[in-house]
Write a protein that holds these residues in place. Structure first.
Motif, short mmCIF file in Angstrom:
data_model
loop_
_atom_site.label_atom_id
_atom_site.label_comp_id
_atom_site.label_asym_id
_atom_site.label_seq_id
_atom_site.Cartn_x
_atom_site.Cartn_y
_atom_site.Cartn_z
N PHE A 149 9.62 20.16 5.24
CA PHE A 149 8.27 20.02 5.96
C PHE A 149 7.16 20.04 4.87
N LEU A 150 7.25 20.14 3.62
CA LEU A 150 6.16 20.32 2.74
C LEU A 150 5.49 19.14 2.99
N GLU A 152 2.64 16.71 0.72
CA GLU A 152 2.11 16.35 -0.62
C GLU A 152 0.67 17.10 -0.70
N TYR A 204 -6.40 18.99 6.89
CA TYR A 204 -6.05 18.50 8.34
C TYR A 204 -5.84 19.76 9.16
N LYS A 232 13.54 16.50 11.80
CA LYS A 232 12.55 16.03 10.82
C LYS A 232 11.68 14.95 11.21
N ASN A 236 7.57 14.23 12.31
CA ASN A 236 6.58 13.15 11.36
C ASN A 236 6.32 12.34 12.55
N PHE A 277 -4.16 18.02 12.97
CA PHE A 277 -3.79 16.75 12.77
C PHE A 277 -4.50 15.92 13.99
N TYR A 279 -7.83 14.73 13.29
CA TYR A 279 -8.86 14.32 12.39
C TYR A 279 -8.71 12.61 12.52
N TRP A 284 -3.19 6.96 9.06
CA TRP A 284 -2.11 7.62 8.03
C TRP A 284 -1.16 6.70 7.28
N GLY A 285 -1.01 7.19 6.08
CA GLY A 285 -0.22 6.54 5.19
C GLY A 285 0.46 7.37 4.38
N CYS A 288 5.70 9.04 3.83
CA CYS A 288 6.63 9.73 4.82
C CYS A 288 6.23 9.29 6.15
N TYR A 348 -3.67 8.37 -0.57
CA TYR A 348 -3.57 8.12 0.97
C TYR A 348 -4.09 9.25 1.50
N LYS A 349 -4.35 10.41 0.70
CA LYS A 349 -5.12 11.67 1.24
C LYS A 349 -5.49 12.56 0.01
N ARG A 439 -13.56 9.24 7.27
CA ARG A 439 -12.91 10.51 7.34
C ARG A 439 -13.59 11.40 8.27
C1 UGA Z 1 3.94 14.64 6.04
C2 UGA Z 1 4.17 15.74 7.03
O1 UGA Z 1 2.91 16.52 7.31
C3 UGA Z 1 5.01 16.98 6.26
O2 UGA Z 1 5.30 18.12 7.03
C4 UGA Z 1 6.44 15.98 5.86
O3 UGA Z 1 7.34 16.96 5.17
C5 UGA Z 1 6.05 14.86 5.02
O4 UGA Z 1 5.18 14.08 5.73
C6 UGA Z 1 7.61 14.47 4.57
O5 UGA Z 1 8.05 13.68 5.38
O6 UGA Z 1 7.74 14.45 3.48
P1 UGA Z 1 2.47 13.98 3.98
O7 UGA Z 1 2.65 12.56 4.25
O8 UGA Z 1 2.47 14.80 2.46
O9 UGA Z 1 3.19 15.03 4.88
O10 UGA Z 1 0.78 14.25 4.33
P2 UGA Z 1 -0.03 14.72 5.71
O11 UGA Z 1 -0.82 15.61 5.17
O12 UGA Z 1 1.01 14.71 6.96
O13 UGA Z 1 -0.86 13.42 6.00
C7 UGA Z 1 -0.34 11.96 6.14
C8 UGA Z 1 -1.47 11.03 6.58
O14 UGA Z 1 -1.91 11.39 7.67
C9 UGA Z 1 -2.45 10.91 5.27
O15 UGA Z 1 -2.69 9.51 4.97
C10 UGA Z 1 -3.54 11.62 6.22
O16 UGA Z 1 -4.92 11.23 5.50
C11 UGA Z 1 -3.50 11.11 7.53
N1 UGA Z 1 -4.19 12.18 8.52
C12 UGA Z 1 -3.46 13.59 8.73
C13 UGA Z 1 -4.99 11.71 9.37
O17 UGA Z 1 -5.61 10.74 9.18
N2 UGA Z 1 -5.45 12.78 10.36
C14 UGA Z 1 -5.10 13.88 10.61
O18 UGA Z 1 -5.41 14.52 11.38
C15 UGA Z 1 -4.12 14.24 9.63
#
Ligand code: UGA
Length: 459
Positions: A149-150, A152, A204, A232, A236, A277, A279, A284-285, A288, A348-349, A439
């Motif tokens: 669940f980590l 990046e 987030y 899992k 997501n 989450f 925001y 999202w990108g 994952c 992507y973030k 953002r």
């Molecule tokens: C995501 C999950 O949050 C992790 O728990 C999971 O382990 C991981 O996928 C995975 O499957 O390996 P991650 O892709 O690293 O993690 O990044 P997030 O922080 O979840 O952000 C994903 C995307 O959503 C980004 O593009 C971010 O900018 C966007 N986002 C996130 C938003 O636009 N608004 C939000 O409120 C949150």
């Protein structure tokens, strides 16, 4: 314990180096000699804040052994963890060839009694397939699903600060062994100042909770094999749905004059909903959410089920960069031809140089297609983004240069350093002082006071 980890990506190398730094003996296996060479030098082969410190420590202590060779690693291990990539096929299903080839190599070299831990994100049923492969080999081993669940950017912090450890198997004893392995990380974390690693964990979230105060055993969930696999992708898909929902509400806010940040704060105080989450932004990108949402949709369809809600989550996300492009066009009196637009951010973030499925890159390419002149800057991801960016896009060498002669500046990735820019001084560099806060992270009132036209997402 003695452990092998196959795959040295965000999950494999983080888990491997932290387990090794915690005192376990860890073989890190990868098929790419370049990656193995970099790890041998005590570094990660990708940008992940805080990780180099642990790779270095683990290599110096000789507890982390990077290798190309299963034969060196597997016979010496009690546990073998699979954490290889599972890219998306054109039809939305996941390509499991790396998972099965890792399983095959492990089975070939293992002795009876090995525990195979499946950490790659896979469709339900993959663990059972690996069990069949073991049975066919005539050897004895158990399979435990242990989803990751980590996030990046906060991989180190998240790996130490588990909110839950999910293990799923038919074999309780094997699950207990795996839990024991991860408990060593929890014990090690108590010797560290975890706050040092949490910079990108709160991007987030309203506030990051420290879970290490809760006894480790209370955070462990012992599940069935298929349930663990399902957890899992469900997690997501749900998180992606929260974001797409927030983006839909933000579009309504744009029409009715409400501020989406205020609305999210208002609903987030309800503990049943929560602020994290929610925001709104550019969508999202990453490696994952796009993969897991299409994978789950494929699974539903394959089982004759119509998952309309998830389909909507994906469609809303696909149109979000068009929505932002239309806002920019609107701010420039409806015409983007030859207009000078600067984009802050390509990853992507924040906290990563990963540009897979990056909405910032998508937006830059869309604006170029509409005839705009686009300049981009990212503190970490310039190199990675190059192959995804349209040829005409210009690369700036600093965030400040993005403002030079610009008719609109877009905050596409919310890197903390962009939020600290001196917008007052930079205004004189622009041709037109227009900020598109894709953002919702900038101070709207302050920017308006300085004289910018401020455009947020639903605010
Ligand atoms: C995501 C999950 O949050 C992790 O728990 C999971 O382990 C991981 O996928 C995975 O499957 O390996 P991650 O892709 O690293 O993690 O990044 P997030 O922080 O979840 O952000 C994903 C995307 O959503 C980004 O593009 C971010 O900018 C966007 N986002 C996130 C938003 O636009 N608004 C939000 O409120 C949150």
């Amino acid at each position: 314990m003695k452990v092998s980890i196959v795959g040295t990506g965000y999950v494999g190398l983080t888990t491997g180096s932290l387990l090794a730094a915690a005192g376990n003996k860890v073989y890190c296996i990868d098929v790419d000699p370049k990656k193995i060479d970099i790890i041998k030098e005590g570094k990660a082969h990708f940008y992940e804040p805080g990780l180099d410190e642990f790779v270095n420590k683990a290599i110096s202590s000789k507890n982390l052994i990077p290798t190309l060779d299963y034969k060196e690693a597997i016979p010496n291990s009690e546990i073998a963890i699979i954490s290889v990539g599972t890219p998306t096929n054109p039809d939305g299903s996941l390509d499991l060839s790396y998972v099965f080839s890792a399983a095959e190599s492990i089975i070939k070299h293992m002795q009876n009694g090995l525990i195979i831990v499946q950490k790659s994100t896979v469709p339900v049923g993959t663990g059972r397939e690996i069990m069949k492969m073991i049975e066919k080999s005539g050897k004895k081993a158990s399979v435990v699903s242990c989803p990751e669940f980590l996030s990046e950017g906060s991989a180190v912090f998240d790996t130490f600060n588990l909110d839950r450890l999910v293990v799923g198997s038919d074999n309780k004893k094997a699950m207990t062994e795996v839990v024991g392995l991860f408990k060593s990380l929890d014990q090690f974390s108590k010797t560290l100042d975890l706050s040092k690693y949490k910079e990108f964990s709160e991007i987030y979230k309203k506030k990051t909770k420290l879970n290490t105060d809760i006894p480790f055993e209370e955070r462990v969930l012992y599940l069935g094999l298929e349930s663990a696999e399902m957890v899992k992708i469900t997690a997501n898909a749900y998180l992606a749905t929260k974001i797409s929902f927030a983006n839909s509400i933000a579009r309504i806010c744009d029409k009715v004059g409400a501020d989406s940040s205020e609305v999210m704060e208002g609903i987030g105080r309800d503990q049943r909903i929560g602020r994290d989450f929610l925001y709104p932004g550019l969508g999202w990108g990453g490696g994952c959410f796009p993969k897991d949402t299409s994978g789950l949709l494929f699974l539903a369809n394959e089982n004759g089920l119509n998952f309309a809600q998830l389909q909507a989550t994906i469609s809303i996300n696909e149109s979000q960069s068009d929505y932002v492009a239309a806002k920019i066009q609107g701010a420039l009196n409806g015409d983007l031809k030859n207009r000078k637009i600067g984009i802050l951010g390509l990853s992507y973030k924040p906290g990563t140089n990963d540009t897979r499925e990056s909405p910032a890159v998508k937006l830059a390419n869309k604006l170029i297609k509409k005839g705009a002149e686009v300049t981009v800057f990212d503190p970490e991801a310039m190199e990675e983004a190059k192959s995804f960016l349209a040829e005409k896009i210009k690369l700036a060498d600093s965030a400040k240069k993005i403002f030079d002669g610009s008719e609109a500046v877009v905050l596409a990735t919310d890197w903390p350093e962009f939020l600290k820019l001196n917008f007052k001084d930079l205004k004189s560099k622009t041709k037109r002082a227009v900020i598109i806060d894709a953002r919702n992270k900038l101070d709207k009132e302050e920017l308006k006071k300085i004289g910018y036209t401020y455009i947020g997402i639903g605010r």
